[in-house]
Structure formats: C-alpha cells, structure tokens
Design a protein around this motif. Structure first.
Motif, PDB file in Angstrom:
ATOM      1  N   ALA A  53       0.821  -1.218   0.000  1.00 36.21           N
ATOM      2  CA  ALA A  53       0.000   0.000   0.000  1.00 36.21           C
ATOM      3  C   ALA A  53       0.854   1.267   0.000  1.00 36.21           C
ATOM      4  O   ALA A  53       0.320   2.375   0.059  1.00 36.21           O
ATOM      5  CB  ALA A  53      -0.925   0.004   1.215  1.00 36.21           C
ATOM      6  N   GLU A  54       2.167   1.101  -0.085  1.00 37.64           N
ATOM      7  CA  GLU A  54       3.110   2.218  -0.147  1.00 37.64           C
ATOM      8  C   GLU A  54       2.985   3.153   1.056  1.00 37.64           C
ATOM      9  O   GLU A  54       2.927   4.370   0.912  1.00 37.64           O
ATOM     10  CB  GLU A  54       2.932   2.997  -1.463  1.00 37.64           C
ATOM     11  CG  GLU A  54       3.197   2.149  -2.689  1.00 37.64           C
ATOM     12  CD  GLU A  54       2.945   2.903  -3.986  1.00 37.64           C
ATOM     13  OE1 GLU A  54       2.917   4.141  -3.977  1.00 37.64           O
ATOM     14  OE2 GLU A  54       2.761   2.222  -5.002  1.00 37.64           O
ATOM     15  N   LYS A  75      -1.263   4.960   0.080  1.00 35.12           N
ATOM     16  CA  LYS A  75      -1.508   5.689  -1.155  1.00 35.12           C
ATOM     17  C   LYS A  75      -2.542   4.987  -2.029  1.00 35.12           C
ATOM     18  O   LYS A  75      -3.082   5.566  -2.943  1.00 35.12           O
ATOM     19  CB  LYS A  75      -0.195   5.857  -1.928  1.00 35.12           C
ATOM     20  CG  LYS A  75       0.816   6.712  -1.180  1.00 35.12           C
ATOM     21  CD  LYS A  75       2.109   6.838  -1.949  1.00 35.12           C
ATOM     22  CE  LYS A  75       3.107   7.664  -1.144  1.00 35.12           C
ATOM     23  NZ  LYS A  75       4.405   7.741  -1.797  1.00 35.12           N
ATOM     24  N   ARG A  76      -2.795   3.721  -1.748  1.00 37.11           N
ATOM     25  CA  ARG A  76      -3.749   2.958  -2.548  1.00 37.11           C
ATOM     26  C   ARG A  76      -5.101   2.889  -1.857  1.00 37.11           C
ATOM     27  O   ARG A  76      -5.180   2.801  -0.646  1.00 37.11           O
ATOM     28  CB  ARG A  76      -3.222   1.545  -2.784  1.00 37.11           C
ATOM     29  CG  ARG A  76      -1.941   1.540  -3.580  1.00 37.11           C
ATOM     30  CD  ARG A  76      -1.382   0.148  -3.686  1.00 37.11           C
ATOM     31  NE  ARG A  76      -0.095   0.189  -4.328  1.00 37.11           N
ATOM     32  CZ  ARG A  76       0.163  -0.389  -5.488  1.00 37.11           C
ATOM     33  NH1 ARG A  76      -0.756  -1.059  -6.120  1.00 37.11           N
ATOM     34  NH2 ARG A  76       1.365  -0.299  -6.008  1.00 37.11           N
ATOM     35  N   LYS A  77      -6.153   2.891  -2.652  1.00 39.05           N
ATOM     36  CA  LYS A  77      -7.504   2.802  -2.108  1.00 39.05           C
ATOM     37  C   LYS A  77      -7.691   1.433  -1.434  1.00 39.05           C
ATOM     38  O   LYS A  77      -7.292   0.414  -1.959  1.00 39.05           O
ATOM     39  CB  LYS A  77      -8.521   2.964  -3.244  1.00 39.05           C
ATOM     40  CG  LYS A  77      -9.944   3.100  -2.755  1.00 39.05           C
ATOM     41  CD  LYS A  77     -10.893   3.371  -3.899  1.00 39.05           C
ATOM     42  CE  LYS A  77     -12.303   3.492  -3.354  1.00 39.05           C
ATOM     43  NZ  LYS A  77     -13.277   3.750  -4.418  1.00 39.05           N
ATOM     44  N   GLY A  79      -6.247   0.582   1.241  1.00 44.80           N
ATOM     45  CA  GLY A  79      -4.998   0.204   1.886  1.00 44.80           C
ATOM     46  C   GLY A  79      -5.134  -0.008   3.386  1.00 44.80           C
ATOM     47  O   GLY A  79      -4.531  -0.916   3.941  1.00 44.80           O
TER      48      GLY A  79
END
Length: 197
Positions: A53-54, A75-77, A79
């Motif tokens: 998910a960074e 940063k990811r939906k 996450g």
C-alpha cells in the motif's frame, strides 16, 4: 534500545525484553517460542500490506502487550483495510499450511502450531478497539458515520464484549472453574473501551 532497520526506527522497551526473557526462561509447555513466531508472522503480514500500500512504517515500538507501528496513510484505495486484515490473514495461511502438514504426515506438533496460529488470527479479528477486527469495523463505520460517532460505537461494542467476557469468567469461577486468561482478556477489553479512540 533504539536502532534503525531499512530506514525504520525500531524501539524495544526494557520491560518488553524482560517479559519475553522471563516467558522463554520459565516456559514448561514449549509453546512460548511458537506463539512468539506466530505473533511475528502476524506483524510481518501487516508490514507486507504496508509495503504493497506504499505506506512504509516510520517507527515500530515493541512494548509489553503491544506492537505499535507508526506509519503514513496508504496511497492505494482500500490500503487501510488491507493493512488491518493482512496480519490475521498471515496467521490463517500458516494455520492452513500447518494443518495440511498435520493431515498429511500426522505430525502432532504441526497441529499444535496450526491451532496456535488460528487462535491468534481469530482473536485479532474480534471487533475490539486495538485489535485488527476493531480497526476494520471502525473503518467501515467511518464510511457511514462521523468519526466521533464511529468511535463511540466502537467503544460501546468493546465495552459490551468486555462485559460478556468478564461475566463468563465470573460465572465459570462461581462454578469452580477459574480461568485467569478470561479475566485478563475482559479487563484488557474494558481498558481499551475506556482509553482508545
């Protein structure tokens, strides 16, 4: 003790190290080391999800009864949900793997370790503040309610769960079956209901 590993600050409290040392030194069951390994794999599951998910951790704090990971927002939906669920998922994957080993070769040690991972994974999925299941429920509630209301609902769920566990422990004690673990879990749930937001 503080040190850095791959850019992440690791803090290990003296009390944490002392508790682990005492547990290992006094263990007569042979289950403390596998339990610690299961907890380690649980946290690796979370860390793997953070990497995907960074949102790499900035700090990991090892303190008694808790592993706290300080990180940024994913940063990811989705996450946040993935990070919460990947810890228990790691334990459930280990449970399945070890159980297959037990079923294939009849190795009873594999069965004990499999059940240990199952217990840790399922326990962390309980809808309690401070546990992964509580985080998942809270994130879902935040989609439908204001943050304050979602926090209040989670505190109520946690308090009710604490009451159920403590009443069960008291009823068992009245019937002559004292279970210290249930009392500890109930008190832990009650404390998290009072102090966690």
């Amino acid at each position: 003790m503080r040190f850095k590993l791959f850019g992440t600050e690791i803090y290990v409290s003296f009390l944490f190290a002392a508790v682990i040392t005492v547990m290992l030194a006094t263990d007569r069951t042979g289950l403390v080391l596998p339990a610690l390994f299961a907890v380690f794999m649980h946290e690796i599951g979370h860390l793997f999800a953070m990497w995907v998910a960074e949102c790499a951790p900035k700090q990991i704090r090892l303190i008694p009864a808790s592993v706290q990971i300080v990180r940024g927002l994913p940063k990811r939906k989705g996450g946040e949900l993935a990070v919460a669920l990947c810890g228990p998922a790691a334990n459930i994957i280990l449970f399945i793997t070890l159980y297959i080993n037990y079923a294939s070769f009849g190795n009873e040690t594999s069965l004990y370790y499999a059940l240990l991972n199952l217990v840790i994974g399922v326990f962390n999925l309980l809808p309690i503040n401070g546990l992964d299941g509580g985080t998942v429920i809270y994130l879902i509630l935040c989609r439908k309610h204001e943050i304050y209301r979602a926090s209040l609902i989670m505190r109520i769920i946690t308090a009710l769960s604490a009451a159920v566990v403590l009443v069960t422990a008291i009823l068992m004690a009245i019937n002559g079956k004292i279970n210290i673990s249930l009392f500890i879990i109930g008190i832990y749930f009650l404390i998290t209901a009072l102090i966690k937001m």
